[in-house]
Design an enzyme around this catalytic site. Sequence first.
Site, PDB file in Angstrom:
ATOM      1  N   ASP A  80     -20.065  43.791  20.884  1.00  0.00           N
ATOM      2  CA  ASP A  80     -18.600  43.778  20.825  1.00  0.00           C
ATOM      3  C   ASP A  80     -17.992  42.748  21.768  1.00  0.00           C
ATOM      4  O   ASP A  80     -18.675  42.157  22.613  1.00  0.00           O
ATOM      5  CB  ASP A  80     -18.048  45.168  21.138  1.00  0.00           C
ATOM      6  CG  ASP A  80     -18.473  45.675  22.510  1.00  0.00           C
ATOM      7  OD1 ASP A  80     -19.641  45.433  22.894  1.00  0.00           O
ATOM      8  OD2 ASP A  80     -17.656  46.308  23.196  1.00  0.00           O
ATOM      9  N   GLU A 147     -19.570  48.157  24.515  1.00  0.00           N
ATOM     10  CA  GLU A 147     -19.733  47.878  25.943  1.00  0.00           C
ATOM     11  C   GLU A 147     -18.382  47.754  26.624  1.00  0.00           C
ATOM     12  O   GLU A 147     -18.173  48.244  27.741  1.00  0.00           O
ATOM     13  CB  GLU A 147     -20.533  46.584  26.129  1.00  0.00           C
ATOM     14  CG  GLU A 147     -20.924  46.281  27.570  1.00  0.00           C
ATOM     15  CD  GLU A 147     -19.899  45.451  28.337  1.00  0.00           C
ATOM     16  OE1 GLU A 147     -20.037  45.322  29.562  1.00  0.00           O
ATOM     17  OE2 GLU A 147     -18.945  44.936  27.705  1.00  0.00           O
TER      18      GLU A 147
END
Length: 496
Positions: A80, A147
């Site tokens: 991400d 994350e």
Amino acid sequence: MGFSQISDLEPKQLFSLFDALLSVPRESGNESQAREFVLDFVRAHGLEAHSDEVGNVIVRVKGSSGYEDREPVVLQAHLDMVCVKDEESPHDFSRDKIPAYVEGDFIKTRGTTLGADNGIGLCAALAVAVDKDFEHPPLELVFTVEEETGLTGAANLKPSSFTGRKLINLDSEEEGHIYIGCAGGADTTIYLRLGEEVKPSADHVWIKVEVGGVEPDGSFGSLAGGHSGLEIDKGRGNALKILARAITIATEGMDFVVGDISGGTRKNVIPSRAVGYVYVPKARAQDFVSRITQFEGIVRQELKFSDKVCAIRCTIGEQPRDKRASPMELLKLMLALPHGVLGMSQALKGLVETSSNLAIVRREERDALVVCNTRSSVGSQIEAVRLQIKACGELAKGKVVFGGEYPPWQPDVDSPLLQVAKRVHKEVFGAEPTITAVHAGLECAVIKANIPDLDPISIGPNIRGAHSTKETCSISSVQRFYKYLKAILSSLAKSP
């Protein structure tokens, strides 16, 4: 550099992958297409791969000929990215390619985050997996989800997720540095109940107050903002803090109502813009604006050496869509909440030990919502700061909710993997690397918490302005980072 396209850069496999990744939506919580991007690539190259129950991707790569029986090495990055754009940008992260371009030694973008955090690390791992020009041990590539919003993917990794116990995280942003520790963190959310809709009065008027920065072309834009861990010590302005001060100073001695206040985009981003509406007596409107203008000059002096030129503009008569009053305690809470560096490390010179970020203020149904993100390399200090935030919230008559906890990663200077990485750096570059920790959350912390016998380090190229629309990545640094990564892996393959 002599190139105009990212995909023309060397190493070509790495940069071609990154160029393709720029078209893939991958905001935290929306990584499905990024996951398929990885799976399609590795399966096209005949590699074994699967996705686990939370969406992490694990790829297994055989060792080079003669090194198939070596201990596997884990390369880890996250799928991400933080999706932030300038207010004026029409970019849609769910469908548009990130408008990145090459300028000299840098990859830059126009009005959006670049996603080099952690796109470069992700693409480096994939490129290494299919690179036939060097010898390496078996590899396990681990690509995690979410994350940026809570380390969710990393927290769900188990000892059985992969077999290797030497892990190289590819998510740091300073070439020549080997990270062996990081701050832990936690969030605090405060809910303040909104009041009734403000009743219209012929004697009062709404004033919209906007805090931002002056862009190079002179237009109204954003302050520098940036990563709330990596840039928290840069002295940059927090637009929410500035807004609270501005309104408080401008309304002194006035009969006023606080309306909608909003600002901030992510818990790990320093707010670069904020907006507030204030309902004041018409007769005092110009006085209000004059006080704001005077305060703007004060803030410009305060931020003269650390941020862009601050801009605070007022629009008399512009009404909020939501006319419910905010509790008067909201302004006081925003003023009282801790923000910035709260303590420096005594163990590692120059390292921020403890900080907090007043990250977000917005409305959510019946409440004004305030989000703070606290970091420290000392777990007890995280709790100490959260107690302070909790006290502020309760004094403001708010409901306080804790969440988002993740542990610090304690440095291990005797790490066997670190010794290899130090030696290889000296051999390749003729200089000792800097061994340090970072005041940001790295996934190594939560992975090691679940897998105690893990031996992790973190490396990466020079990336500046992560989590902001000024994010850039050095091309030559990526090239050296990739060379270094391959050299570490080759050394591990040949080590007895």
